[in-house]
Each structure stands twice: as C-alpha cells, then as structure tokens.
Design a protein around this motif. Structure first.
Motif: not given
Length: 351
Positions: A309-314
């Motif tokens: 969804e185009g969301i960077d997450a750790s």
C-alpha cells in the motif's frame, strides 16, 4: 453502623482479601443507578472500597464518573440500588454522609476573590472545625499546599498545582475518613500532578479511604485498584497488575511506520488483525493467535502487507500490554458483549 445502613455489608463479602483478614469496607455500592428521564447515566454500579484504599475511577468524559461520585457523596439521589459511606446510607442519611466525607468537585471549588487563609476559614466554618484545633489544621493545610509565605495571596493568583493542593487541604480540615476527588488534577501540569498524588497516598497511609476519578490513564498506576467505567457501566475492577494481565484475546505487537493513519486503516482490514491503534509515533496491533495462523506468522507478514500500500514499516515486535491497551480492549469487548455484562478482576464480584 446505623440501622438504616445495616442492610449493606461493610466488611468481608465479595471485596474482602481472599488470602488475608477481612478489611472493613467503608464505601459500598450495590446496583447503584441514576436516570435522567430516559437517559441512564450510571447503570447498576457494584463497588466496594476498603479502609485506607485508593481506588481510581477511570473512564472517558461522560462515562458516569462524576454522577456516581455525587451519589456516593449524597449530593444526588439514586434512581435505584443502594450505597453506604462510612456506615451511613446515602439515601436515608445524607447529612451524616456529608459530615464524614471530604469532596473536591470537578470544577475548581475555592473562591478566587478570597485569600488562601480566608478560604480555609470559610471551609472550616462549613465543616464546623472546633476552634481549639482550627489554627493547627490551617497550618497543616498551608504546609501541605506548599503556600507558606502566600497565605494572604488571592487564590486566583496561585498556580494550578497550588490551588488544587489548597482545595485538598480545605476538603480535609475536618479529618474525614472518606475522600472523594472528582478529576482533581485536570489541567494541572505533570510535576504538580505527581505531588498531588503523593499527598493522596500520605492520607491513605493514615487510613483515609480515597475514590479519585480521572481520565489520565497514567494516573491509574498510582491506585491500589482501578474501576473502569464506560457509558455508565462498570467494565472491570482490579489492581494495575491484574488488569495488565487481563487476557486481550490475542497478542500485542508494536511497530514504527510512516503514514500512521493510513496504516491503521489498512491493518484493521487485514485478516488476523483484531485491532490497531496509534500510540505516539508507533502502532500497537492486536493479532489473533490460532494454530492455523500463529500471531508471530501474521506479524512477520504485515510489513509486506503495508509495503504493497506504499507504507514503509519496521518489523512488528511483541510487547507487553500497557493499561491503555487493556482499557481500549476491555471497553470494546464490553460494547460487543450481549447485554453489556460486567467483568470483575481480583475482587470477587459478579461477572
């Protein structure tokens, strides 16, 4: 104990310690209810508070905390149920109840156009403090509030923390055995809030029973027990440790990511995710744990789900639930429960 309050148990019973001597219950509410027309502000409150105990009434604005406290202070007549405070029935013996309690209302209760000493003398007169002990009690209140040297200052000129501590001093001039504090630290800076709680525990150490309402979840940690109320109903009662150990129905994970709001929406629509919420600059995500889809496996796949969804997450790391996590889940669970039944943790009351 008065005859009219003898129908309510004041020691032993559901709230007594299971592995120790029974403690005297100085506040007892059974089915306490208040209706305003068709609106029910407090719905069947069951609560017992022991001598010297600090109980936090936690809940959002409009949950019914202030209404419940006003009934226990005999300032508002119950629509149903019963309650006793310091051995007196709140419905049948309101004057006796009020003579044995200290009360700080939600709104600031002192007179801004009077000096600190004038406020103390005024409340001492209301509470009929004997002249023989008046000077000693006033000196104690001044020292407790930390306003030495400011006794002749108008109250409106004092900082919020000083005003609240002075209001507490006024509320205990007559040495009441029970103290009701309705959101006493609202609008007070954090350092002053902590000093206020130190005073509360000093009073409890002297045997004063305290019921204090707040919407600050961090203040719940200062209480012996917490009563969580929402929409007029008691959701759960227990110590902070007991509530943190409450089963949330899944495992809690935390991650850092960009676009927190968008991430919450995506995660809540993802299979295996029971809930997602923003905590500061992190996300707390509650995941279902089942043999076919262990929570750890679901957590491992979530960064890729967000990346699509185009969301960077750790990476999602398991964490121990905090009280706010527990409160959010318990309130959500209570709203979903048929009949909105009430849970109890650690005090043996009904479920």
């Amino acid at each position: 104990m008065s005859a009219s309050s003898s129908q309510l148990p004041l020691s032993g019973g559901p709230g007594a310690a299971a592995n120790g001597p029974a403690r005297e219950h100085v506040v007892v509410a059974r089915g306490l209810t208040k209706r305003f027309g068709k609106f029910t502000a407090v719905d069947g409150l069951d609560l017992t508070i022991a001598k010297g105990e600090v109980v936090g009434f936690i809940g959002p604005n409009g949950a019914g905390k202030s209404t419940a406290i006003r009934m226990l202070c005999a300032l508002l007549a119950p629509s149903a149920g019963a309650a006793s405070v310091a051995g007196f029935d709140v419905a049948r013996e309101p004057e006796s109840v009020r003579a044995h309690i200290g009360y700080m209302s939600q709104k600031f209760s002192l007179y801004g156009d009077l000096t600190c000493l004038e406020n103390l003398r005024f409340f001492a007169g209301i509470y009929r403090v004997p002249r023989t002990v008046l000077d000693e009690r006033m000196r104690f209140a001044v020292a407790m509030a930390g306003i030495e040297g400011r006794e002749d200052a108008l109250v409106r000129t004092l900082a919020g923390g000083w005003r609240q501590r002075l209001a507490l001093g006024c509320a205990i001039l007559h040495r009441p055995p029970v103290l009701f504090l309705d959101e006493p630290t609202s609008g007070v800076e954090p350092q002053a809030r902590r000093r206020f709680w130190d005073l509360i525990h000093q009073l409890a150490g002297d045997g004063v029973t305290v019921l204090v309402s707040t919407h600050y979840v961090d203040e719940a940690e200062y209480c012996n027990r917490i009563a969580l109320i929402d929409a007029g109903r008691l959701v759960t009662v227990g110590s902070p440790g007991e509530l943190r150990g409450e089963q949330l129905g899944g495992q809690l994970f935390e991650c850092a990511c960009a676009s927190l709001g968008e991430a919450v929406a995506v995660l809540r629509a993802t299979p295996g995710v029971l809930d997602a919420a923003i905590f500061g600059d992190k996300l707390h995500v509650l995941l279902a744990d089942a043999p076919a889809a262990p929570a750890a496996s679901v957590a491992h796949a979530l960064p890729d789900r967000l990346a699509r969804e185009g969301i960077d997450a750790s990476a999602f790391a398991p964490i121990r639930p905090g009280l706010e996590d527990v409160f959010v889940q318990l309130v959500s669970r209570a709203k979903r429960r048929p009949g909105n039944g009430v849970a109890r943790t650690g005090d043996g009351e009904r479920t």
